[in-house]
Enzyme design. Structure first.
Site, PDB file in Angstrom:
ATOM      1  N   GLN A  35       0.838  -0.836  -0.114  1.00  0.00           N
ATOM      2  CA  GLN A  35      -0.122  -0.052   0.000  1.00  0.00           C
ATOM      3  C   GLN A  35       0.851   1.339   0.086  1.00  0.00           C
ATOM      4  O   GLN A  35       0.769   2.368  -0.758  1.00  0.00           O
ATOM      5  CB  GLN A  35      -0.891  -0.114   1.247  1.00  0.00           C
ATOM      6  CG  GLN A  35      -2.271   0.687   1.056  1.00  0.00           C
ATOM      7  CD  GLN A  35      -3.046   0.400  -0.103  1.00  0.00           C
ATOM      8  OE1 GLN A  35      -3.615   1.138  -0.703  1.00  0.00           O
ATOM      9  NE2 GLN A  35      -3.139  -1.110  -0.368  1.00  0.00           N
TER      10      GLN A  35
ATOM     11  N   HIS B 170       2.408   2.739  -3.325  1.00  0.00           N
ATOM     12  CA  HIS B 170       1.462   3.441  -4.036  1.00  0.00           C
ATOM     13  C   HIS B 170       2.001   5.329  -4.080  1.00  0.00           C
ATOM     14  O   HIS B 170       1.867   5.680  -5.298  1.00  0.00           O
ATOM     15  CB  HIS B 170      -0.170   3.391  -3.996  1.00  0.00           C
ATOM     16  CG  HIS B 170      -0.522   2.192  -4.439  1.00  0.00           C
ATOM     17  ND1 HIS B 170      -0.730   2.175  -5.746  1.00  0.00           N
ATOM     18  CD2 HIS B 170      -1.210   1.306  -4.059  1.00  0.00           C
ATOM     19  CE1 HIS B 170      -1.305   1.107  -6.209  1.00  0.00           C
ATOM     20  NE2 HIS B 170      -1.673   0.419  -4.957  1.00  0.00           N
TER      21      HIS B 170
ATOM     22  N   GLU C  84     -10.471   1.409   3.621  1.00  0.00           N
ATOM     23  CA  GLU C  84     -10.323   1.118   2.118  1.00  0.00           C
ATOM     24  C   GLU C  84     -10.255  -0.490   1.977  1.00  0.00           C
ATOM     25  O   GLU C  84     -11.113  -1.282   1.392  1.00  0.00           O
ATOM     26  CB  GLU C  84      -9.538   1.926   1.136  1.00  0.00           C
ATOM     27  CG  GLU C  84      -9.635   1.487  -0.212  1.00  0.00           C
ATOM     28  CD  GLU C  84      -8.581   2.352  -1.122  1.00  0.00           C
ATOM     29  OE1 GLU C  84      -7.418   2.835  -0.567  1.00  0.00           O
ATOM     30  OE2 GLU C  84      -8.771   2.345  -2.151  1.00  0.00           O
ATOM     31  N   HIS C  85      -9.278  -1.046   2.183  1.00  0.00           N
ATOM     32  CA  HIS C  85      -8.693  -2.275   2.362  1.00  0.00           C
ATOM     33  C   HIS C  85      -8.775  -2.871   3.739  1.00  0.00           C
ATOM     34  O   HIS C  85      -7.777  -2.397   4.505  1.00  0.00           O
ATOM     35  CB  HIS C  85      -7.403  -2.711   1.604  1.00  0.00           C
ATOM     36  CG  HIS C  85      -7.315  -1.897   0.189  1.00  0.00           C
ATOM     37  ND1 HIS C  85      -6.864  -0.826  -0.005  1.00  0.00           N
ATOM     38  CD2 HIS C  85      -7.824  -2.228  -0.926  1.00  0.00           C
ATOM     39  CE1 HIS C  85      -6.760  -0.627  -1.267  1.00  0.00           C
ATOM     40  NE2 HIS C  85      -7.447  -1.502  -1.919  1.00  0.00           N
TER      41      HIS C  85
ATOM     42  N   ASP D 212      -5.951  -6.298  -6.070  1.00  0.00           N
ATOM     43  CA  ASP D 212      -5.697  -5.386  -7.279  1.00  0.00           C
ATOM     44  C   ASP D 212      -5.801  -5.981  -8.542  1.00  0.00           C
ATOM     45  O   ASP D 212      -5.996  -4.940  -9.344  1.00  0.00           O
ATOM     46  CB  ASP D 212      -4.249  -4.689  -6.763  1.00  0.00           C
ATOM     47  CG  ASP D 212      -4.213  -3.750  -5.434  1.00  0.00           C
ATOM     48  OD1 ASP D 212      -5.257  -3.241  -5.228  1.00  0.00           O
ATOM     49  OD2 ASP D 212      -3.174  -3.514  -4.968  1.00  0.00           O
TER      50      ASP D 212
ATOM     51  N   HIS E 268     -52.507  18.701  -7.533  1.00  0.00           N
ATOM     52  CA  HIS E 268     -52.140  17.265  -7.135  1.00  0.00           C
ATOM     53  C   HIS E 268     -53.607  16.589  -6.929  1.00  0.00           C
ATOM     54  O   HIS E 268     -53.710  15.409  -7.275  1.00  0.00           O
ATOM     55  CB  HIS E 268     -51.007  17.370  -5.947  1.00  0.00           C
ATOM     56  CG  HIS E 268     -49.717  17.749  -6.089  1.00  0.00           C
ATOM     57  ND1 HIS E 268     -49.549  18.920  -6.897  1.00  0.00           N
ATOM     58  CD2 HIS E 268     -48.752  16.746  -6.314  1.00  0.00           C
ATOM     59  CE1 HIS E 268     -47.996  18.618  -6.879  1.00  0.00           C
ATOM     60  NE2 HIS E 268     -47.222  17.396  -6.964  1.00  0.00           N
TER      61      HIS E 268
END
Lengths: 436, 436
Positions: A259, A262, A327-328, A361, A420
């Site tokens: 991670q 990145h 996220e993960h 991934d 209406h």
């Protein structure tokens, strides 16, 4: 050095809150620049795209060369090694198989009053996928964005990808080919988003835009939102690994580094119920940081945003995980299934030590476009659902209208919306009228 | 006078494009004001809310009176007529029954490689619903926003509603009670959105904010998007009625007016295959505009944005409808089912002359929060899906990793993400190592 926390420490809550509140992103204010670029593309179309591409990508285009044609793609992808082609194909097949199960179902039923109700899903007609250039130009992201769109039934899928100095990434082209992308344009930045949203002489506008990008791309997506649909605005990536002492520290270290490599703003957090194991993982990280190709980026991420948190037990780990809403989430514990059931807010969960996040991934099948920055509390990863929309259906019979109409008229009156009520009343009067 | 178009006219395409492109909304630029209000609420919490409420709503509150307590609600709703209570209850039951069918299903399967894949849906933990004050304070909207949240399983649902001069709408309170809303605060505007997103001493922050509002509320929702989830930013309402000559012109006129009476920016369009019928409807509208309570608003909407379009046949009507992508689509034709199948982009379809759109506003069952301004091309109405999120699940076995791992390593190399590849390779090496 990453931060080391222990839930038994008296200042834990304070330090954990500080970790949660850490701002990891510089968001340069590019909004004015982006507004000007969008206005320019709307006003001048292709001419603006060509001029901006020359300025930013040092590439001279014509309306005829804005698109990368089929033959050109053929030539570019010819050089991709066969093993890479096979790997992309395998990934695409697995992603397709997973996403095919996400197609939502139509529904139709008649209720006791005789009203027929339901809904119908249809695909968005056209979508545009932004693919960054340079180092973050990932063929896997092309698959992850394009395949759900095609599974949903999007008829026209266009890619915009900058090609600085004319450099085209062959793997990106091959991924686009494998995923069934229909059009590819060598345009990047805010100008690409403007072209996809508003159209130019050469690029027809699309209904939905997805894909990652830099601050300019993100700002442009925010601006065109409403005119077209967009996916989430992704922040830097994150992983939370919950691991007990029965793990190889090097495996966990590599997962954290996969991670961290990145982006220097990425965040890797280890939560363990064994402080000694936590230290061993940190040592393994340090060892790997000696040799990793991307050690500069990974090291900076780990030093600035990394964390090792020792908890009393796995229940506490689950509680912290939900506060982070990662996220993960990797669960390297004896009973990952049981722990998973206790973790509610996470984009993707990887169960057991044999499931490194990197599998997800590429070849796991689930999407790797996932909610960042704690947004897993309220949002989901990219899916087929992002490329379909629901139309609700209702059909009343005279009897059904007689049954529920008076309540509608009553509520219309309470809301002072006379027409209406009258639109219902006029029909009910017909029902009560003697047959003609 | 509304515009009259005919697809046979030589200038039809040009005039239809002009109709499509009409800008119906003034969007005052309130962004700086809103940014200041949000910053103030973040900095000073309740004190800011109290000060802003005194300024905008002429109402003096204390931290203790920010919330409308259970007993106070009891007293307020005691005055609602029994028939209104019954109507709201019926509406709530029908909305609940419809939305209960929207709950998405979890999935789990094992693929041929031995990987166990799937996903799990969970509810957003807390949600905030904005309810406008004054004339647009609709109890039906409370039901339409709150019920999907509760069906989804949202544990904590808070409402913010301005009460100018202390005036509370009893029907709104009753709708909140019937829908199971947990907390009600008498705060409005951008300050309410800030409180819901960031929290104050009295109001705990939520994960998702939905509900309509004025320009300040809309700008605030845009600003807090990302920190929390938001629903769409709704524009003025629209209806497209496709009607053949076998309809009562007055019914159709009332359906058009039930949209027009909402807002002078609302849009009502009739598409018919019979020009004479179109004229009759326009006459019926004029007649109704003599007496309607909201004739000033409805008349302005009809005059500025109304349209009557004559088409050669219903196929052409469907094609135009998809270009408009209407929020509400009413099909008053002999075979509404067949025509419905040809209309792809619409928020909600009402089939047949016995299904006036107003039924859908109250007691049909489907949600009345729907995509406006052509966004039905890429988005859907509010639903249970807005209050749940998906966590993807993946679990590899050693065998599955052996089967798909090499492809992941290959792709990691192609993306220059070494640690990604190593995290897979380290595990595969263990598989290949002689048993210890």
């Amino acid at each position: 050095m990453p931060v080391f926390l222990d839930t038994r420490d008296p200042d834990f809550e304070e330090r954990f809150r500080a970790l949660l509140g850490t701002k990891r992103e510089d968001s340069p204010d590019v909004d004015d620049t982006v507004a000007a670029i969008i206005a320019d593309v709307r006003a001048r179309g292709d001419a603006a795209l060509i001029e901006l591409t020359e300025r930013f990508d040092r590439l001279r285009l014509t309306p005829e060369t804005l698109a990368i044609g089929r033959d050109e793609v053929d030539a570019i992808i010819a050089d991709v090694p066969e093993a890479d082609r096979a790997a992309l194909t395998l990934a695409a097949e697995r992603i397709r198989a997973y996403h095919a199960r996400q197609m939502p179902e139509d529904a139709r039923w008649t209720d006791p009053e005789g009203a027929t109700l339901g809904w119908r899903w249809t695909a968005v007609a056209s979508a545009g996928l932004y693919v960054p250039g340079g180092i973050a130009s990932y063929p896997s992201s092309v698959l992850m964005n394009a395949i759900p769109a095609k599974v949903a039934g999007v008829e026209r899928l266009a890619i915009c990808v900058p090609t600085p100095d004319g450099q085209v990434n062959p793997h990106v082209m091959l991924a686009a080919r494998i995923a069934g992308v229909d059009e590819i344009y060598r345009v990047g930045g805010a100008q690409a988003i403007a072209a996809l949203a508003y159209g130019t002489e050469t690029i027809a506008p699309v209904d939905k835009i997805t894909g990652p990008g830099n601050a300019y791309v993100a700002a442009a997506k925010r601006r065109v939102f409403g005119r077209v649909g967009i996916d989430m605005i992704a922040g830097p990536s994150e992983i939370l690994v919950i691991a007990d002492a029965d793990n190889d520290p090097d495996w966990i270290a590599l997962d954290l580094m996969s991670q961290a490599e990145h982006d220097k703003s990425a965040q890797s957090i280890l939560v363990t119920d064994d402080a000694a194991f936590g230290r061993k993982v940190a040592e393994a990280v340090d060892a790997r940081l000696q040799t990793l190709e991307r050690r500069a980026v990974a090291g900076e991420s780990w030093r600035d945003f990394g964390a090792v948190i020792t908890v009393r037990d796995l229940d506490e780990a689950a509680t912290l995980s939900d506060r982070i809403a990662p996220e993960h989430l990797e669960l390297c514990v004896a009973d990952p299934e049981a722990l998973s059931a206790r973790c509610r807010h996470a984009g993707a969960i990887f169960l057991g030590a044999w499931t490194p996040e990197a599998i997800g991934d590429y070849v796991g099948g689930p999407n790797h476009v996932l909610p960042t920055a704690r947004s897993a509390r309220f949002s989901s990863g990219l899916s087929v659902m992002d490329f379909v929309k629901r139309t609700t259906l209702a059909q009343m019979t005279p009897e059904a209208l007689a049954a529920v109409g008076p309540a509608a008229e009553r509520l219309a009156r309470a809301e002072s919306l006379e027409a209406h009520g009258l639109s219902v009343a006029a029909r009910r009067e017909k029902l009560n009228a003697p047959e003609s």
